[in-house]
Motif scaffolding. Structure first.
Motif, PDB file in Angstrom:
ATOM      1  N   LEU A  42      -7.692 -24.743  -9.456  1.00  0.00           N
ATOM      2  CA  LEU A  42      -7.321 -24.616  -8.047  1.00  0.00           C
ATOM      3  C   LEU A  42      -6.591 -25.868  -7.566  1.00  0.00           C
ATOM      4  CD1 LEU A  42      -7.985 -22.615  -5.583  1.00  0.00           C
ATOM      5  CD2 LEU A  42      -9.696 -24.319  -5.008  1.00  0.00           C
ATOM      6  N   LEU A  43      -7.135 -27.027  -7.891  1.00  0.00           N
ATOM      7  CA  LEU A  43      -6.506 -28.287  -7.473  1.00  0.00           C
ATOM      8  C   LEU A  43      -5.213 -28.573  -8.253  1.00  0.00           C
ATOM      9  CD1 LEU A  43      -9.629 -30.581  -7.050  1.00  0.00           C
ATOM     10  CD2 LEU A  43      -8.241 -29.536  -5.258  1.00  0.00           C
ATOM     11  N   GLY A  44      -5.238 -28.371  -9.554  1.00  0.00           N
ATOM     12  CA  GLY A  44      -4.049 -28.642 -10.370  1.00  0.00           C
ATOM     13  C   GLY A  44      -2.871 -27.765  -9.996  1.00  0.00           C
ATOM     14  N   TRP A  45      -3.115 -26.477  -9.922  1.00  0.00           N
ATOM     15  CA  TRP A  45      -2.055 -25.538  -9.554  1.00  0.00           C
ATOM     16  C   TRP A  45      -1.670 -25.727  -8.092  1.00  0.00           C
ATOM     17  CZ3 TRP A  45      -2.597 -19.605 -10.764  1.00  0.00           C
ATOM     18  CH2 TRP A  45      -1.378 -18.970 -10.577  1.00  0.00           C
ATOM     19  N   GLY A  46      -2.648 -26.086  -7.252  1.00  0.00           N
ATOM     20  CA  GLY A  46      -2.365 -26.349  -5.842  1.00  0.00           C
ATOM     21  C   GLY A  46      -1.394 -27.507  -5.677  1.00  0.00           C
ATOM     22  N   LEU A  47      -1.550 -28.530  -6.513  1.00  0.00           N
ATOM     23  CA  LEU A  47      -0.613 -29.654  -6.480  1.00  0.00           C
ATOM     24  C   LEU A  47       0.793 -29.192  -6.852  1.00  0.00           C
ATOM     25  CD1 LEU A  47      -0.176 -32.709  -6.142  1.00  0.00           C
ATOM     26  CD2 LEU A  47      -0.753 -32.954  -8.558  1.00  0.00           C
ATOM     27  N   GLY A  48       0.885 -28.339  -7.860  1.00  0.00           N
ATOM     28  CA  GLY A  48       2.184 -27.782  -8.237  1.00  0.00           C
ATOM     29  C   GLY A  48       2.794 -26.946  -7.117  1.00  0.00           C
TER      30      GLY A  48
END
Length: 95
Positions: A52-58
């Motif tokens: 959630l956080l990793g893809w959210g950053l993208g």
């Protein structure tokens, strides 16, 4: 040579496609992460926060590229104007 209306239309279409691309990205992000959160809760562990956080950053970076730095965008246009002003002031100075 292109008319002003034609180039404006091309820019408008390019920006609209970029925004549509971001919206598609956001919908997929929400759907996939909703499923991952459901699986994570069913497992009893909170591992879904990482994708959630990793893809959210993208997704955030994609949004910044679309709305802030896109061709014809406010930030890009103001930067271009500042650079033009610098170049004009340099050109005006006698050497």
């Amino acid at each position: 040579m292109e008319t002003n209306d034609t180039s404006l239309d091309k820019l408008a279409r390019r920006r609209a496609k970029a925004k549509l691309g971001w919206f598609s990205h956001a919908v997929v992000y929400l759907a996939v992460n909703a499923g991952l959160i459901t699986l994570s809760l069913a497992n009893g562990r909170a591992w879904a926060i990482f994708p959630l956080l990793g893809w959210g950053l993208g997704l955030l970076m994609h949004g910044i590229a679309v709305w802030v730095f896109a061709p014809g965008g406010n930030m890009l246009e103001s930067m271009v104007q500042r650079e033009r002003a610098k170049l004009d002031s340099t050109r005006a100075k006698p050497w």
